[in-house]
Design an enzyme around this catalytic site. Structure first.
Site, mmCIF file in Angstrom:
data_model
loop_
_atom_site.group_PDB
_atom_site.id
_atom_site.type_symbol
_atom_site.label_atom_id
_atom_site.label_comp_id
_atom_site.label_asym_id
_atom_site.label_seq_id
_atom_site.Cartn_x
_atom_site.Cartn_y
_atom_site.Cartn_z
ATOM 1 N N ASP A 91 -73.105 50.612 -4.138
ATOM 2 C CA ASP A 91 -74.524 51.758 -3.982
ATOM 3 C C ASP A 91 -75.175 51.603 -3.058
ATOM 4 O O ASP A 91 -75.735 50.506 -3.742
ATOM 5 C CB ASP A 91 -74.139 53.023 -5.327
ATOM 6 C CG ASP A 91 -72.970 53.099 -6.176
ATOM 7 O OD1 ASP A 91 -71.778 52.783 -4.980
ATOM 8 O OD2 ASP A 91 -73.273 53.526 -6.995
ATOM 9 N N MET A 92 -75.665 52.856 -2.560
ATOM 10 C CA MET A 92 -76.864 52.264 -2.231
ATOM 11 C C MET A 92 -78.049 53.923 -2.719
ATOM 12 O O MET A 92 -78.264 54.780 -3.175
ATOM 13 C CB MET A 92 -77.002 53.453 -0.457
ATOM 14 C CG MET A 92 -78.697 52.628 0.206
ATOM 15 S SD MET A 92 -78.289 51.038 -0.045
ATOM 16 C CE MET A 92 -78.025 50.339 1.773
ATOM 17 N N ARG A 141 -68.511 53.076 2.814
ATOM 18 C CA ARG A 141 -68.492 54.547 2.342
ATOM 19 C C ARG A 141 -69.880 55.279 2.953
ATOM 20 O O ARG A 141 -70.774 54.880 3.617
ATOM 21 C CB ARG A 141 -68.328 54.294 0.828
ATOM 22 C CG ARG A 141 -68.737 55.465 0.016
ATOM 23 C CD ARG A 141 -69.609 56.277 -1.279
ATOM 24 N NE ARG A 141 -68.436 55.358 -2.264
ATOM 25 C CZ ARG A 141 -69.159 54.464 -3.061
ATOM 26 N NH1 ARG A 141 -70.828 54.997 -3.341
ATOM 27 N NH2 ARG A 141 -68.049 53.631 -3.933
ATOM 28 N N HIS A 159 -67.731 66.097 0.010
ATOM 29 C CA HIS A 159 -67.134 66.818 -0.423
ATOM 30 C C HIS A 159 -66.735 68.225 0.421
ATOM 31 O O HIS A 159 -66.264 69.417 0.284
ATOM 32 C CB HIS A 159 -67.560 68.121 -1.723
ATOM 33 C CG HIS A 159 -67.915 66.919 -2.594
ATOM 34 N ND1 HIS A 159 -69.498 66.346 -3.095
ATOM 35 C CD2 HIS A 159 -67.482 66.107 -3.619
ATOM 36 C CE1 HIS A 159 -68.962 65.794 -4.283
ATOM 37 N NE2 HIS A 159 -67.845 65.058 -4.467
ATOM 38 N N GLY A 175 -76.464 60.979 1.489
ATOM 39 C CA GLY A 175 -77.087 60.758 0.784
ATOM 40 C C GLY A 175 -78.391 61.649 -0.749
ATOM 41 O O GLY A 175 -78.767 62.919 -0.329
ATOM 42 N N ARG A 183 -79.447 64.303 -10.345
ATOM 43 C CA ARG A 183 -78.479 64.442 -9.431
ATOM 44 C C ARG A 183 -77.594 66.153 -8.857
ATOM 45 O O ARG A 183 -78.015 65.946 -7.192
ATOM 46 C CB ARG A 183 -78.356 63.153 -8.404
ATOM 47 C CG ARG A 183 -79.563 61.710 -8.479
ATOM 48 C CD ARG A 183 -78.932 60.758 -7.713
ATOM 49 N NE ARG A 183 -78.227 59.692 -8.250
ATOM 50 C CZ ARG A 183 -78.407 58.495 -9.628
ATOM 51 N NH1 ARG A 183 -79.458 58.887 -9.394
ATOM 52 N NH2 ARG A 183 -77.439 58.022 -9.510
HETATM 53 C C1 LIG Z 1 -67.640 58.420 -3.229
HETATM 54 C C2 LIG Z 1 -69.133 59.337 -3.473
HETATM 55 C C3 LIG Z 1 -70.112 58.606 -3.487
HETATM 56 C C4 LIG Z 1 -71.511 57.966 -3.853
HETATM 57 N N1 LIG Z 1 -72.285 56.959 -3.742
HETATM 58 C C5 LIG Z 1 -73.609 57.655 -2.980
HETATM 59 C C6 LIG Z 1 -74.535 56.198 -2.899
HETATM 60 O O1 LIG Z 1 -74.069 55.131 -3.194
HETATM 61 N N2 LIG Z 1 -75.931 56.842 -2.549
HETATM 62 C C7 LIG Z 1 -75.592 58.422 -2.554
HETATM 63 O O2 LIG Z 1 -77.774 58.121 -1.900
HETATM 64 N N3 LIG Z 1 -75.208 59.386 -3.046
HETATM 65 C C8 LIG Z 1 -74.024 58.995 -2.999
HETATM 66 N N4 LIG Z 1 -73.314 60.246 -2.907
HETATM 67 C C9 LIG Z 1 -73.660 61.457 -2.433
HETATM 68 C C10 LIG Z 1 -73.713 62.521 -1.270
HETATM 69 O O3 LIG Z 1 -75.343 61.220 -1.501
HETATM 70 C C11 LIG Z 1 -74.199 63.082 -1.405
HETATM 71 O O4 LIG Z 1 -75.511 64.064 -2.783
HETATM 72 C C12 LIG Z 1 -73.294 64.045 -2.468
HETATM 73 O O5 LIG Z 1 -72.323 63.993 -1.511
HETATM 74 C C13 LIG Z 1 -73.489 65.496 -2.350
HETATM 75 O O6 LIG Z 1 -73.669 65.727 -0.372
HETATM 76 P P1 LIG Z 1 -71.875 66.748 0.110
HETATM 77 O O7 LIG Z 1 -71.007 65.313 1.069
HETATM 78 O O8 LIG Z 1 -70.832 66.053 -0.970
HETATM 79 O O9 LIG Z 1 -72.219 67.739 1.191
HETATM 80 P P2 LIG Z 1 -72.633 68.970 0.188
HETATM 81 O O10 LIG Z 1 -73.477 69.251 1.956
HETATM 82 O O11 LIG Z 1 -74.076 69.105 0.184
HETATM 83 O O12 LIG Z 1 -71.460 69.529 -0.473
HETATM 84 C C14 LIG Z 1 -70.961 70.001 0.418
HETATM 85 C C15 LIG Z 1 -69.405 71.377 -0.898
HETATM 86 O O13 LIG Z 1 -69.207 70.172 -1.520
HETATM 87 C C16 LIG Z 1 -69.429 70.782 -3.141
HETATM 88 N N5 LIG Z 1 -69.926 69.322 -3.586
HETATM 89 C C17 LIG Z 1 -71.477 68.937 -3.716
HETATM 90 N N6 LIG Z 1 -71.817 68.316 -4.149
HETATM 91 C C18 LIG Z 1 -71.464 69.075 -5.323
HETATM 92 C C19 LIG Z 1 -72.071 69.430 -6.396
HETATM 93 N N7 LIG Z 1 -72.862 68.165 -7.489
HETATM 94 N N8 LIG Z 1 -71.543 69.849 -7.986
HETATM 95 C C20 LIG Z 1 -70.628 71.102 -7.650
HETATM 96 N N9 LIG Z 1 -70.287 70.906 -6.373
HETATM 97 C C21 LIG Z 1 -70.338 69.993 -5.215
HETATM 98 C C22 LIG Z 1 -70.191 72.352 -2.705
HETATM 99 O O14 LIG Z 1 -68.475 72.735 -2.794
HETATM 100 C C23 LIG Z 1 -70.811 71.744 -1.132
HETATM 101 O O15 LIG Z 1 -70.413 73.535 -1.080
HETATM 102 C C24 LIG Z 1 -71.499 59.941 -3.091
HETATM 103 C C25 LIG Z 1 -70.783 60.639 -2.730
HETATM 104 C C26 LIG Z 1 -69.904 60.618 -3.133
HETATM 105 C C27 LIG Z 1 -68.643 61.488 -2.974
#
Ligand SMILES: Cc1cc2nc3c(=O)[nH]c(=O)nc-3n(C[C@H](O)[C@H](O)[C@H](O)COP(=O)(O)OP(=O)(O)OC[C@H]3O[C@@H](n4cnc5c(N)ncnc54)[C@H](O)[C@@H]3O)c2cc1C
Length: 310
Positions: free
Chosen positions: A136-137, A186, A229, A190, A290
């Protein structure tokens, strides 16, 4: 209203931590994002997801440890996890994700070396049961150290995965460097509150950077893992995979446990390889905060749970 910056800052206040973790009503909300506190809970989640055609990457929760003994306990927890996964025989269907801060990366003297020393046996144990590990980062100050550990591990285990955060200005260059044969990356937006000197601050700029990095990874010979997502980015990933004539097993979508579960099942049923990131363990506080910070609706859900009995 709560901003994500305010929530991430509040998450570092010990008083709030005590309030959230000591409140029985919190449990109900935490269960939505965390598979449980024990290995048995985690393995039950793995079986249920597998039945829906969804692969997993397991995270034994914990970060920012303060001494070597704690870092060794993290290593041991992962070795126990891999022993637990072995009889399921899922191979790469169940991999593990680690945070190097839980392996001692941030300790003042030789943190990077200690993290490498302690994570290596976990990579070897994963390889022995036919699976892999992803680093993970964490916040931007850890990126160089984490990529150095990755480079070392990849010498013997080239499929060790990395995470790149689109929010950071440096990430396009990192994506180019890691878009190489055998490399699993991945890409995420962030999750950390980063200063404007190193990271995009506006959602639209992060999304545009994500798209640029995704183009680089999808066009290269590595294995992109689309960690998001966001419906628009998932659509773009499918479009780029088609443009680059990628086979269905040459990339995957990753989502967090409990977030858009219907979409995870729908994508898997339609033939996209989907992997859920499954956190478990007692140290869920930082991870949970987070997830709240990412979405105001989650905070409302959490606050409601504190005043209702459900
Ligand atoms: C498999 C995986 C591993 C990850 N590993 C890391 C890592 O190592 N380091 C790091 O900095 N970040 C990590 N993340 C977190 C990432 O950086 C984002 O903060 C997180 O994924 C939300 O961004 P998004 O791309 O889903 O888009 P967003 O624009 O935040 O969300 C898009 C849509 O997804 C849904 N959604 C998103 N987040 C949520 C939530 N918390 N609860 C409910 N619905 C939500 C909503 O419908 C939203 O409209 C990881 C995420 C995933 C999916």
């Amino acid at each position: 209203m709560f901003t994500s910056k305010a929530l991430l800052a509040a998450s570092r206040r010990p008083g709030l931590r005590r309030f959230v973790t000591g409140n029985p009503a919190t449990r109900h909300v935490v269960d939505r994002f965390v598979a449980g506190e024990t290995l048995a809970d985690a393995l039950a989640a793995v079986r249920a997801l597998h039945a829906d055609g969804i692969d997993v990457t397991l995270d034994h929760l914990g970060e920012d440890i303060t001494d070597r003994a704690e870092a060794e306990r993290t290593r041991d927890a992962y070795l126990t996890l891999l022993q637990g996964l072995a009889p399921l025989g899922l191979g790469r269907g169940a991999e593990v994700s680690v945070k190097l801060s839980a392996f001692g990366q941030a300790l003042p003297e030789g943190g990077t070396d200690l993290a490498l020393e302690l994570v290596r046996p976990v990579v070897e144990a994963a390889s022995a049961i036919g699976t892999t590990l992803t680093l993970d980062m964490e916040d931007h100050r850890t990126v160089d150290s984490t990529l150095a550990v990755l480079a070392d591990l990849r010498k013997e285990h080239p499929d060790t995965g990395a995470v790149l955060q689109a929010a950071l200005f440096r990430t396009e260059d990192d994506a180019k460097a890691l878009a190489v044969t055998g490399s699993r990356v991945r890409l995420v937006k962030g999750a950390y509150d980063e200063p404007p000197t190193v990271a995009h601050q506006k959602k639209k700029d992060v999304d545009a950077a994500y798209a640029r990095c995704l183009e680089i990874l999808m066009a290269g010979p590595g294995y992109p893992m689309v960690g998001s997502h966001d419906p628009e980015l998932i659509r773009l990933a499918h479009e780029l995979a088609a443009q680059n004539s990628r086979a269905a097993d040459s990339w995957e979508v990753q989502m967090l446990y409990g977030i858009r579960p219907d979409e995870q099942r729908r994508l898997a049923a339609a033939g996209t390889r989907v992997r859920a990131y499954v956190p478990y363990g007692i140290d869920w506080y930082a991870y949970f905060m987070r997830r709240l910070a990412e979405r105001p609706a989650n905070v409302r859900f959490f606050l409601r749970s504190l005043v209702t009995k459900s």
